[in-house]
Scaffold this motif. Structure first.
Motif, short mmCIF file in Angstrom:
data_model
loop_
_atom_site.label_atom_id
_atom_site.label_comp_id
_atom_site.label_asym_id
_atom_site.label_seq_id
_atom_site.Cartn_x
_atom_site.Cartn_y
_atom_site.Cartn_z
N GLU A 538 -11.30 13.17 -3.96
CA GLU A 538 -11.90 12.89 -2.65
C GLU A 538 -13.04 11.90 -2.88
O GLU A 538 -14.24 12.23 -2.82
N ASP A 573 -12.04 4.46 -8.35
CA ASP A 573 -11.65 3.74 -7.13
C ASP A 573 -11.41 2.25 -7.39
O ASP A 573 -11.15 1.50 -6.45
N THR A 743 2.81 8.40 -6.12
CA THR A 743 2.35 7.43 -5.13
C THR A 743 2.09 8.05 -3.77
O THR A 743 1.88 7.33 -2.79
N ARG A 744 2.09 9.38 -3.69
CA ARG A 744 1.83 10.04 -2.41
C ARG A 744 0.40 9.80 -1.96
O ARG A 744 -0.54 9.82 -2.76
N SER A 745 0.21 9.62 -0.68
CA SER A 745 -1.12 9.30 -0.14
C SER A 745 -2.07 10.48 -0.15
O SER A 745 -3.29 10.30 -0.08
N ASP A 746 -1.53 11.70 -0.23
CA ASP A 746 -2.40 12.86 -0.18
C ASP A 746 -2.93 13.24 -1.56
O ASP A 746 -3.71 14.20 -1.68
N ARG A 748 -4.72 12.07 -5.47
CA ARG A 748 -5.77 11.21 -5.97
C ARG A 748 -5.27 9.78 -6.18
O ARG A 748 -4.20 9.56 -6.75
N ALA A 749 -6.06 8.83 -5.74
CA ALA A 749 -5.63 7.43 -5.78
C ALA A 749 -5.57 6.90 -7.21
O ALA A 749 -6.33 7.32 -8.07
N SER A 750 -4.66 5.96 -7.44
CA SER A 750 -4.59 5.27 -8.72
C SER A 750 -5.68 4.20 -8.76
O SER A 750 -6.16 3.75 -7.71
N SER A 755 -2.91 1.40 -11.81
CA SER A 755 -2.25 1.14 -10.53
C SER A 755 -1.30 -0.06 -10.65
O SER A 755 -0.17 -0.03 -10.16
N SER A 759 2.86 0.13 -10.39
CA SER A 759 3.56 -0.68 -9.40
C SER A 759 4.64 -1.55 -10.06
O SER A 759 5.76 -1.67 -9.55
#
Length: 801
Positions: A538, A573, A743-746, A748-750, A755, A759
């Motif tokens: 988060e 991030d 790659t799910r949006s819910d 933690r971001a790569s 990233s 990809s």
């Protein structure tokens, strides 16, 4: 003499000798110490870092030293790495002593007159997954449960785990207490993930003293037993049943007449060595224990009085006082009234100073030393003498097995002492609880300093020992002194951040919600909340809370801690410029504070920002220039991990060595965050250099660790790296399924090069298998919960290994 016997071997601890069929067998000192430590902790898997610390102390040695000593022990007792009938190697976790001890050598902890009940408990656990020992306070349920757990220790590959619930003041602490005991990560927003992780263990969980939180215990245990992956057994002790349909009840009542007499004689002799029972006296002893309802607690209290009175005086006092404790399962007020009369009778010779120490020590949640008590009681000068007097009267239990004596009030006795403290008036009660909370806060701050330096390992172990006190202290401070509660949160921040311990952040969020008008003052609470948000992924929430600390406080340590969290968030991030700016400021502040931890972590994050930004040479120059600033194993592990990332980016084969060094140091430190990050980085590096087999081994260890501990916060990174590994071994289907999860949006971001690389890998995969097939496979991953995805990832790795 402490003697352990298994197979045809004796381990004589006092003589430091291993004997086989009576003949001495040579063992090197460290091999003997290793064997004793494993035997004494046979109820669980002993991690390698613990063996390194306990056997080799503070000297740095590699894990190869453990392997050598284990082999030496195995040779001495006729074991080997294939059979493992004495010492079992639990892959990725450590070692466990699995040979059954002969009954004569087992230390039963004073279990007298319960042989039949013990056999019955063992038998019940062989046919039921939940057994509850039900009986009144003082009947010896806990002692019986612990004896059964010891007898069954070798039957459970993942060990026996005792969860003491008596210190809990709130039912919401049941699952956190169980999770912490079983070293399982608990995300308060996803408690079902922790439950599933616990349920997968092949373990026996002993939940002791359930009655005051019985409804929540029933919910948590029911969830564990209903899990489709469930393999745990549960042994509970309570004054009332849990009320579950699968529950097998064993009622624990008074001792049989001869057992009660035997217990009295054993305790009486301990109180006065010259006392003995003559042929005429034994019938009188039978009558005396009958008057005591043949309950172990009343018998022990009465026998302890022989240290200050004759048997005839004791017998007369009991007869005149009538029946001191009636067995009652359903009337707590009656139970407390009769127990109160028993404790009052046992404590009638206490002088006012001793009585006050007795009542004020009821604020401790678990065991304590005389030095601890002196920090809490109002009259510390008389503390040592008073504790000795209380132990003589069995109002305290004394554990003399360590370097210093540790004292504990039995739960039933503590309830009375706490009532007396309350009756003494609000000022006296709150004074004791405030001193306790202040004492705990000072210990937590001291531990935090130790974790940041050369004493990290022993400080972490010390922290584990005071968690019950921290829970009680933080709860009191949250209601009466929010600044003190925030101070405690701040001291726990780093340890919680690195070990995925979520309780402090949960308490801290409740504190902030309770005092919104004082939020700017509660920096410690904010740090705990920000760190948990960062671990969950988060990132916006973590950034906002961490930034609010910087804008509201001026004290340098709090600002440095906030900068550390914010630099992590910026790195996660992909905000590499922000990370560089924060780490530059953190470096200066850490240098001013002479805090090697902050300096080291600023170097780590600054270097990672450079390597992820495409400048690994600058990162390598920074690492070489700065070197190792900290003696803390965790900080050294982070530096080795960073060096591995840098060398990997440069194509240097030394990357794998650096990652392995980080894994070893983090294992020693007990830091699962850097260990997991380094483990999956090693797997990815090995995949990049074409060593698919070694890559799968590293990934398997990491994934099994995630499953075992319920650590799904950073498991997403592992899954992302595994996508490329699976593509490398030709498993396009598995790669597509996990790619959809990654790659799910819910989740933690790569960030950074991870990233970009993910990809590219998925793009190549889609072009090779076609969009339609890829989408069909990806739909399978979209339906998976994160723990299911990790389980699948582990299964895929094992399939290709």
């Amino acid at each position: 003499m402490v003697l352990y016997r298994f197979h045809t071997f004796d381990v004589d601890v006092d003589a430091r000798e291993l004997r086989g069929e009576g003949m001495p067998i040579h063992l090197e000192p460290q091999a003997f110490d290793l064997l004793v430590h494993l035997v004494e902790h046979r109820d669980r898997v002993v991690p390698k870092h613990e063996l390194l610390d306990e056997v080799w102390g503070h000297r740095y040695v590699s894990e190869a030293a453990i392997t050598t000593r284990v082999k030496e022990v195995r040779r001495a007792v006729g074991d080997d790495g294939r059979r493992q009938s004495v010492i079992q190697n639990v892959h990725g976790r450590g070692y466990r002593f699995v040979a059954a001890l002969q009954e004569a050598a087992m230390q039963s902890g004073g279990l007298i007159g319960r042989a039949k009940e013990l056999d019955e408990v063992v038998l019940r656990l062989g046919r039921a997954r939940l057994v509850t020992l039900v009986g009144p306070g003082g009947v010896g349920k806990s002692t019986l449960a612990l004896a059964a757990a010891e007898a069954l220790a070798s039957s459970y590959p993942d060990g026996v785990h005792v969860v003491e619930l008596a210190p809990l003041t709130d039912a919401s602490g049941v699952l956190p207490a169980i999770a912490m005991t079983l070293d399982t990560v608990l995300d308060p927003l996803r408690p079902e993930e922790a439950s599933r992780a616990i349920a997968r263990r092949e373990a026996l969980i002993v939940v002791d003293n359930c009655e005051h939180v019985v409804d929540e215990v029933a919910v948590v245990v029911g969830r564990l037993l209903r899990s489709v992956d469930g393999r745990v057994d549960v042994l509970a002790t309570s004054r009332v049943r849990l009320g579950l349909g699968v529950e097998d009840i064993q009622n624990v009542g008074a001792l049989r007449p001869q057992g009660a007499v035997d217990l009295f004689i054993e305790r009486a002799t301990a109180a006065r060595s010259e006392w003995h029972v003559g042929p005429i006296d034994e019938s009188t002893v039978h009558e005396l224990v009958d008057h005591l309802d043949r309950l172990p607690l009343t018998i022990e209290m009465a026998a302890a009085r022989l240290g200050s009175m004759t048997f005839e005086e004791l017998d007369a006092a009991i007869r005149e006082g009538g029946r001191l404790l009636q067995v009652s399962h359903r009337t707590p007020t009656h139970r407390h009234r009769t127990l109160g009369s028993l404790v009052e009778w046992s404590a009638q010779l206490l002088d006012p100073s001793q009585r006050r120490v007795f009542t004020e020590c009821s604020v401790f949640a678990a065991s304590f030393t005389a030095a601890d008590a002196a920090q809490v009681v109002a009259e510390p000068s008389s503390c040592h003498a008073s504790l000795a007097a209380l132990a003589e009267r069995s109002l305290l239990t004394a554990d003399l097995g360590g370097v210093v004596a540790r004292y504990r009030l039995l739960d039933t006795v503590k309830a009375v002492a706490a009532t007396w403290l309350h009756d003494d008036g609000l000022e006296m009660e709150q004074g004791a609880r405030r001193r306790h909370a202040q004492f705990v806060a000072s210990v937590a701050a001291e531990i935090d300093r130790g974790i940041r330096g050369a004493h990290e390992v022993e400080s972490r172990r010390r922290l584990e020992g005071i968690v019950p006190e921290i829970r009680v202290a933080h709860r009191w401070a949250s209601e009466h002194d929010p600044l003190l509660a925030s101070q405690i949160s701040g001291s726990l921040h780093l340890s919680a951040y690195w070990t995925f311990w979520t309780e402090p952040a949960t308490w801290s969020q409740a504190l902030l919600d309770r005092y919104p008008e004082r939020a700017s003052e509660l920096a410690g609470a904010k740090l705990a909340v920000a760190a948990l948000a960062a671990n969950r992924g988060e990132l916006q929430r973590a950034w906002e809370v961490g930034s609010s600390v910087l804008s509201a406080v001026s004290d340098a340590p709090s600002r440095a801690a906030a900068m550390e969290v914010l630099s992590d968030v910026a790195l996660y991030d992909g905000r590499l410029e922000d990370c560089s700016s924060l780490t530059a400021e953190l470096y200066e502040l850490g240098s001013t504070l002479a805090d090697p931890h902050f300096v080291s972590l600023s170097v780590v994050n600054a270097s990672l920002a450079e390597v992820f930004g495409g400048d690994p040479l600058a990162a390598l120059d920074r690492l070489d220039r700065e070197g190792m600033h900290s003696a803390a194993p965790s900080d050294q592990a982070w530096i080795w991990y960073t060096r591995g990332e840098v060398l990997g980016a440069l194509g240097d084969p030394g990357a794998a060595t650096a990652f392995r060094e980080a894994i070893q140091l983090s294992t020693l430190a007990g830091n699962p965050l850097v260990r997991s990050v380094s483990q999956i980085a090693l797997a990815a590096d090995l995949a990049r250099v074409g060593d698919a087999a070694a890559s799968l081994v590293a990934a398997s260890t990491c994934l099994r660790d995630y499953l075992r501990h319920g650590n799904f916060v950073h498991a997403v990174t592992a899954i992302r790296n595994l996508v490329e590994i699976l593509v490398g071994v030709g498993d396009d289907h598995g790669a597509a399924v996990l790619g959809a999860v990654a790659t799910r949006s819910d989740l933690r971001a790569s960030f950074g090069t991870e990233s970009v690389r993910l990809s590219e890998v998925l793009g190549d995969l889609i072009r090779r298998v076609g969009t339609q097939r890829y989408e069909r496979w990806a739909a399978e991953g979209a339906e998976l919960e994160i723990d299911q995805a990790v389980a699948l990832a582990a299964e895929l790795v094992d399939r290709h290994f």
